[in-house]
Design a protein around this motif. Structure first.
Motif: not given
Length: 117
Positions: A8-11, A106-110, A69-72, A79-89
Motif C-alpha cells: 500500500v502507498q499513501i500520501i 518520503l518527507f514531502i513538505t512541511s 524528521i516528521l512532525h504534525k 509505502q508499506g504493507r497492511l497488517a491486522t492484529r488483535s488485542y483485548e481491551d
C-alpha cells in the motif's frame, strides 16, 4: 495469481507528532496517524472532500528517523504493507486493528515551507 504482494502507498499529512516508544525487547516503535484527503462529486454536482485516517507503525531505525524528521502537519508518502492484529481491551473484549506497517517513507513538505501566494 503469482507474486501477489501486500503493498500500500499513501500520501497525506500527519495528524500529530510521531509517537516513539521502546518495547520491552528494546525495539523502537513509532506510531502515527496520516490524513489522506479524497474528493468526489455528489449526486447534485457539488465537489465534496472527505478525509480518511490511516494508522501507521514503523520499527527500528526507520521508527527513529520518522520521529526525528516528521512532525504534525507534515506531508509524507508512506509505502508499506497492511497488517491486522488483535488485542483485548480493558473490558476483555477482543479488538482488531488494521494498520500500515511502513517499509519506506518520503518527507514531502512541511506546512511551514508552503508560501502563500
Amino acid at each position: 495469481m503469482k507474486n501477489v504482494r501486500n503493498q500500500v502507498q499513501i500520501i497525506g499529512r500527519l495528524g500529530r507528532d510521531v509517537e516513539l516508544k521502546t518495547t520491552q525487547g528494546d525495539k523502537k516503535l513509532a506510531n502515527m496517524n496520516v490524513a489522506v484527503n479524497r474528493y468526489y462529486t455528489n449526486a447534485i454536482g457539488q465537489k465534496v472532500e472527505n478525509t480518511d485516517w490511516f494508522r501507521v507503525v514503523a520499527w527500528g531505525k526507520m521508527a527513529e528517523n520518522m520521529a526525528n524528521i516528521l512532525h504534525k502537519g507534515d506531508e509524507v508518502m508512506i509505502q508499506g504493507r497492511l497488517a491486522t492484529r488483535s488485542y483485548e481491551d480493558k473490558n476483555k473484549i477482543l479488538q482488531y486493528v488494521t494498520e500500515i506497517v511502513a517499509e519506506q517513507f518520503l518527507f514531502i513538505t512541511s506546512p511551514k515551507q508552503v508560501v502563500a501566494s
